[in-house]
Design a protein around this motif. Structure first.
Motif, PDB file in Angstrom:
ATOM      1  N   MET A  48       1.335  -1.448   0.562  1.00  0.00           N
ATOM      2  CA  MET A  48       0.129   0.099  -0.220  1.00  0.00           C
ATOM      3  C   MET A  48       1.050   1.320   0.282  1.00  0.00           C
ATOM      4  O   MET A  48       0.229   1.755  -1.081  1.00  0.00           O
ATOM      5  CB  MET A  48      -0.851  -0.020   1.622  1.00  0.00           C
ATOM      6  N   LEU A  49       1.776   0.934   0.788  1.00  0.00           N
ATOM      7  CA  LEU A  49       2.769   2.757   1.200  1.00  0.00           C
ATOM      8  C   LEU A  49       3.946   2.895  -0.476  1.00  0.00           C
ATOM      9  O   LEU A  49       3.730   3.981  -0.618  1.00  0.00           O
ATOM     10  CB  LEU A  49       3.773   2.165   2.172  1.00  0.00           C
ATOM     11  N   VAL A  50       4.570   1.449  -0.516  1.00  0.00           N
ATOM     12  CA  VAL A  50       4.921   1.629  -2.254  1.00  0.00           C
ATOM     13  C   VAL A  50       3.505   1.974  -3.528  1.00  0.00           C
ATOM     14  O   VAL A  50       4.300   2.953  -4.741  1.00  0.00           O
ATOM     15  CB  VAL A  50       5.113   0.422  -2.512  1.00  0.00           C
ATOM     16  N   SER A  51       2.260   0.985  -3.398  1.00  0.00           N
ATOM     17  CA  SER A  51       1.652   1.792  -4.289  1.00  0.00           C
ATOM     18  C   SER A  51       1.232   3.286  -3.835  1.00  0.00           C
ATOM     19  O   SER A  51       0.977   4.189  -5.450  1.00  0.00           O
ATOM     20  CB  SER A  51       0.490   0.980  -3.829  1.00  0.00           C
ATOM     21  N   ILE A  52       0.936   3.739  -3.017  1.00  0.00           N
ATOM     22  CA  ILE A  52       0.625   5.472  -2.800  1.00  0.00           C
ATOM     23  C   ILE A  52       2.218   6.465  -3.657  1.00  0.00           C
ATOM     24  O   ILE A  52       1.488   7.540  -4.116  1.00  0.00           O
ATOM     25  CB  ILE A  52       0.571   5.619  -1.313  1.00  0.00           C
ATOM     26  N   VAL A  53       3.616   5.669  -3.413  1.00  0.00           N
ATOM     27  CA  VAL A  53       4.483   6.684  -3.095  1.00  0.00           C
ATOM     28  C   VAL A  53       4.776   6.603  -4.987  1.00  0.00           C
ATOM     29  O   VAL A  53       4.479   8.096  -5.839  1.00  0.00           O
ATOM     30  CB  VAL A  53       5.471   6.436  -2.245  1.00  0.00           C
ATOM     31  N   VAL A  54       4.216   5.568  -5.993  1.00  0.00           N
ATOM     32  CA  VAL A  54       4.118   5.418  -6.790  1.00  0.00           C
ATOM     33  C   VAL A  54       3.515   5.996  -7.361  1.00  0.00           C
ATOM     34  O   VAL A  54       3.476   6.844  -8.574  1.00  0.00           O
ATOM     35  CB  VAL A  54       4.540   3.695  -7.265  1.00  0.00           C
ATOM     36  N   TYR A  55       1.705   5.976  -6.839  1.00  0.00           N
ATOM     37  CA  TYR A  55       0.769   6.917  -7.568  1.00  0.00           C
ATOM     38  C   TYR A  55       0.839   8.168  -7.788  1.00  0.00           C
ATOM     39  O   TYR A  55       0.888   8.939  -8.699  1.00  0.00           O
ATOM     40  CB  TYR A  55      -0.790   6.497  -6.952  1.00  0.00           C
ATOM     41  N   ALA A  56       1.552   8.672  -6.685  1.00  0.00           N
ATOM     42  CA  ALA A  56       1.686   9.972  -6.436  1.00  0.00           C
ATOM     43  C   ALA A  56       2.426  10.386  -7.289  1.00  0.00           C
ATOM     44  O   ALA A  56       2.231  12.082  -8.040  1.00  0.00           O
ATOM     45  CB  ALA A  56       2.361  10.938  -4.581  1.00  0.00           C
ATOM     46  N   ILE A  57       4.173   9.810  -7.544  1.00  0.00           N
ATOM     47  CA  ILE A  57       5.264  10.169  -8.405  1.00  0.00           C
ATOM     48  C   ILE A  57       4.255  10.503 -10.110  1.00  0.00           C
ATOM     49  O   ILE A  57       4.730  11.101 -10.872  1.00  0.00           O
ATOM     50  CB  ILE A  57       6.266   9.565  -8.818  1.00  0.00           C
ATOM     51  N   SER A  58       3.486   8.891  -9.975  1.00  0.00           N
ATOM     52  CA  SER A  58       3.669   9.233 -11.964  1.00  0.00           C
ATOM     53  C   SER A  58       1.984  10.073 -12.104  1.00  0.00           C
ATOM     54  O   SER A  58       1.839  10.832 -12.895  1.00  0.00           O
ATOM     55  CB  SER A  58       2.954   7.608 -11.855  1.00  0.00           C
ATOM     56  N   PHE A  59       1.425  10.584 -10.922  1.00  0.00           N
ATOM     57  CA  PHE A  59       0.269  11.523 -11.064  1.00  0.00           C
ATOM     58  C   PHE A  59       1.169  13.107 -11.357  1.00  0.00           C
ATOM     59  O   PHE A  59       0.831  13.633 -12.020  1.00  0.00           O
ATOM     60  CB  PHE A  59      -0.519  12.123  -9.711  1.00  0.00           C
ATOM     61  N   LEU A  60       2.344  13.421 -10.479  1.00  0.00           N
ATOM     62  CA  LEU A  60       2.903  14.426 -11.282  1.00  0.00           C
ATOM     63  C   LEU A  60       3.448  14.501 -11.801  1.00  0.00           C
ATOM     64  O   LEU A  60       4.024  15.363 -13.001  1.00  0.00           O
ATOM     65  CB  LEU A  60       3.920  15.089  -9.721  1.00  0.00           C
ATOM     66  N   LEU A  61       4.163  13.566 -12.565  1.00  0.00           N
ATOM     67  CA  LEU A  61       4.737  13.419 -13.843  1.00  0.00           C
ATOM     68  C   LEU A  61       3.734  14.011 -15.321  1.00  0.00           C
ATOM     69  O   LEU A  61       3.720  15.059 -16.308  1.00  0.00           O
ATOM     70  CB  LEU A  61       5.626  12.189 -14.133  1.00  0.00           C
ATOM     71  N   THR A  62       2.702  13.362 -14.971  1.00  0.00           N
ATOM     72  CA  THR A  62       1.603  13.499 -15.700  1.00  0.00           C
ATOM     73  C   THR A  62       1.018  14.916 -16.188  1.00  0.00           C
ATOM     74  O   THR A  62       0.329  14.982 -17.484  1.00  0.00           O
ATOM     75  CB  THR A  62       0.347  11.445 -16.236  1.00  0.00           C
ATOM     76  N   ARG A  63       0.911  15.130 -15.553  1.00  0.00           N
ATOM     77  CA  ARG A  63       0.576  16.269 -14.643  1.00  0.00           C
ATOM     78  C   ARG A  63       0.777  17.591 -15.492  1.00  0.00           C
ATOM     79  O   ARG A  63       1.060  18.248 -16.055  1.00  0.00           O
ATOM     80  CB  ARG A  63       0.366  17.217 -13.882  1.00  0.00           C
ATOM     81  N   ALA A  64       2.331  16.920 -15.383  1.00  0.00           N
ATOM     82  CA  ALA A  64       3.570  17.692 -16.003  1.00  0.00           C
ATOM     83  C   ALA A  64       3.867  17.764 -17.384  1.00  0.00           C
ATOM     84  O   ALA A  64       3.858  19.214 -18.382  1.00  0.00           O
ATOM     85  CB  ALA A  64       4.843  18.077 -15.553  1.00  0.00           C
ATOM     86  N   LEU A  65       3.791  16.428 -18.048  1.00  0.00           N
ATOM     87  CA  LEU A  65       3.028  16.646 -18.818  1.00  0.00           C
ATOM     88  C   LEU A  65       2.136  17.460 -19.894  1.00  0.00           C
ATOM     89  O   LEU A  65       2.015  18.121 -20.888  1.00  0.00           O
ATOM     90  CB  LEU A  65       3.295  15.139 -19.531  1.00  0.00           C
TER      91      LEU A  65
END
Length: 299
Positions: free
Chosen positions: A193-210
């Motif tokens: 769960m913790l790893v998934s939350i971190v991965v989701y947050a990073i991917s969210f920020l990257l896709t929003r920047a794009l």
């Protein structure tokens, strides 16, 4: 991508490559961690892949249905079709299907996995508010999204976030969080769960920047195609300003589709950090259009 006369954007290409590389790296690391802790992620991957395929192949139909858009014929909307015909001829690209959504929220969107399977939709609100040259600038912006296959790119880029979100729910609802490793240590589900939350947050920020850069790229390509950046700037200013006069309820209903829209629908009083936004700030978009206007030596 099929060749068009939309201005090439090396910045867009480089950012897309970097973002996809980082997302791919993150995906490999995420899967490696899941395998290392003994999680069978195949079911989640298959389900997420199915969602991705549905979104990829049916994005145009889903968007029209969700936003209550209706395809219109040239006889029903001759002026709108005439503008789209002219812009497609200028851009040397196939004409998308044309639709109108009965909504007072002044906006427009284009979606579809490629130029042959796309739809361009405008709301009745934006048709009432914009002058012809302003509307033409908005349509050129949206056609740029189609030409650059932005919907397909953003759909693929969102895959990792979908997987991470599903893995978090999987850990919560299957009782995985209560299972421990052989040494009685930290619950495996908690790690997942913790790893998934971190991965989701990073991917969210990257896709929003794009996403934000793709909006700037569409502004630039649309302004250069029409050679009237000031008309697009005027449309942006009008749409954003008129959004403040739309009832909060209508804005909240439209907000989930901000990633599709020409300009985000934000309820009055909403303060969202630029870091989490699908679109760049209005000021930045207007500054870019002013620079293009200066380069062209006109508005």
């Amino acid at each position: 991508m099929s060749s068009t006369r939309f201005a090439p954007d090396r910045g867009l290409t480089s950012r897309m490559v970097v973002t996809m590389f980082l997302l791919g790296l993150l995906y490999v690391a995420f899967m490696g961690i899941l395998i290392a802790v003994g999680v069978q992620a195949l079911v989640v991957l298959v389900f997420a892949g199915g969602l991705l395929l549905v979104q990829y192949f049916l994005s145009d139909r889903i968007a029209l249905f969700a936003m209550h858009g209706r395809e219109v014929s040239p006889q029903e909307a001759p002026e709108l079709h005439g503008m789209v015909d002219r812009l497609c001829a200028m851009a040397d690209m196939p004409k998308p299907r044309v639709a109108i959504a009965d909504s007072d929220v002044p906006n427009a969107f284009a979606t579809g996995r490629n130029q042959q399977n796309s739809v361009l939709c405008v709301t009745t609100g934006i048709l009432r508010r914009l002058e012809p040259q302003e509307l033409e600038g908005v349509l050129a912006h949206e056609l740029s999204h189609v030409a650059h296959r932005d919907v397909a790119v953003m759909t693929i880029a969102s895959f990792l976030g979908i997987v991470a979100g599903l893995m978090t729910r999987f850990a919560l609802y299957t009782g995985l969080g209560r299972s421990r490793d052989n040494n009685g240590g930290v619950p495996i589900g908690l790690i997942v769960m913790l790893v998934s939350i971190v991965v989701y947050a990073i991917s969210f920020l990257l896709t929003r920047a794009l996403s934000r850069y793709r909006e700037l790229a569409a502004d630039r390509a649309g302004a250069l195609l029409t050679q009237r950046p000031s008309a697009l700037a005027s449309a942006l200013t009008k749409v954003t300003g008129d959004m403040a006069r739309i009832p909060n309820r209508d804005l909240r209903e439209a907000a989930p589709f901000n990633a599709f829209y020409f300009a985000p629908a934000l309820a009055k009083g909403t303060s969202i950090a630029n870091l989490f936004s699908t679109h760049p700030p209005l000021e930045r978009r207007l500054e870019q259009l002013a620079r293009i206007s200066a380069q062209l030596g006109r508005g």
